[in-house]
Motif scaffolding. Structure first.
Motif: not given
Length: 274
Positions: A175-186
């Motif tokens: 993981k970098a700062d965000q995951t792909v799932a994080d970006i969609f969720a947030q």
């Protein structure tokens, strides 16, 4: 262009083309398109349905066939999924997406205006339009596109469009700062902010709307929130299977017009190969 990139795009254009052709058959006559000038690219005319002429020049590049058509009153350029056509053929060009000041790196050539169309009808026969969810190899369009929209670019609603090829392993991606799932969720909180995400390239489409387009996945997220669309400048190249770190501004509900809407997209991103 070669996720504006083009197969999901062509599927959308096919629907628009069919509708316009039916209207024309009922007695409506469209005005012939005028060649757009580089100085005023904001409102180019579309190549009208039933536009027939002779091919005066043609070439293939990046899964597309480019043709210059002479109607007897004007000349214009159009591009469609690769089609068997030669100089002297009579063709019909349907309604298409105008691309002013379009530069094809594959051809090393700049066009004042090109219409990207779903197919070119040669001698009354139309070449098969690109299948929904796909685009010609090497070329546009989108992540999570809806049926009827061109591939490579995401459609409204975030439905999954790109599946990672079998030989692309998404396991163990750090993981970098965000995951792909994080970006969609947030996405609401992150809209307009810089994000950094690491993933593997599962699709790459160069030279679409003056940008290169790629889809990245990292194994996170469910269908509809596991594939992230990114666009970059034309110098940033990648290939399927590359691990990249993507950084750039997150844009939410981006509408490029012509039906190209993205729930989530990273625009003008910088990519670092790993």
């Amino acid at each position: 262009m070669e996720e504006f990139p083009v197969k999901r795009l062509f599927a959308l254009l096919s629907i628009a083309c069919l509708t316009t052709l039916l209207m024309t058959a009922c007695g409506e006559k469209e005005k012939a398109p005028e060649a757009a000038k580089p100085s005023a690219p904001s409102a180019p005319a579309a190549a009208g349905p039933g536009k027939t002429g002779k091919v005066t020049e043609t070439m293939n590049a990046a899964g597309y066939t480019y043709v210059q058509v002479d109607t007897g009153k004007e000349k214009f350029w159009a591009a469609a999924p690769e089609t068997k056509v030669q100089v002297g053929d009579t063709v019909l060009v349907p309604d298409g997406m105008p691309m002013p000041d379009y530069e094809s790196k594959s051809l090393n050539r700049k066009f004042d205006l090109v219409y990207f169309v779903p197919s070119i009808m040669v001698g009354g026969a139309s070449a098969p339009a690109a299948a929904p969810g796909e685009m010609p190899p090497g070329h546009p369009p989108v992540s999570g596109a809806q049926p009827g929209m061109p591939a490579g670019m995401p459609g409204a609603g975030g439905a999954p469009m790109v599946t990672a090829p079998a030989d692309v392993n998404l396991k163990g991606i750090k993981k970098a700062d965000q995951t792909v799932a994080d970006i969609f969720a947030q996405k609401t909180a992150l809209s307009g902010k810089s994000v950094v995400v690491r993933g593997k390239v599962v699709k790459f489409s160069p030279e679409i709307m003056g940008r290169n387009w790629l889809h990245i996945q990292d194994g996170s997220g469910q269908a509809g929130a596991n594939d992230l669309t990114v666009n970059t400048d034309l110098k940033s190249m990648a290939k399927v299977g590359d691990t990249v770190v993507v950084s750039g501004k997150l844009t939410v509900a981006k509408d490029y017009g012509y039906g190209y809407k993205y729930d989530v997209i990273i625009e003008d991103a910088k990519i670092t190969m790993e």
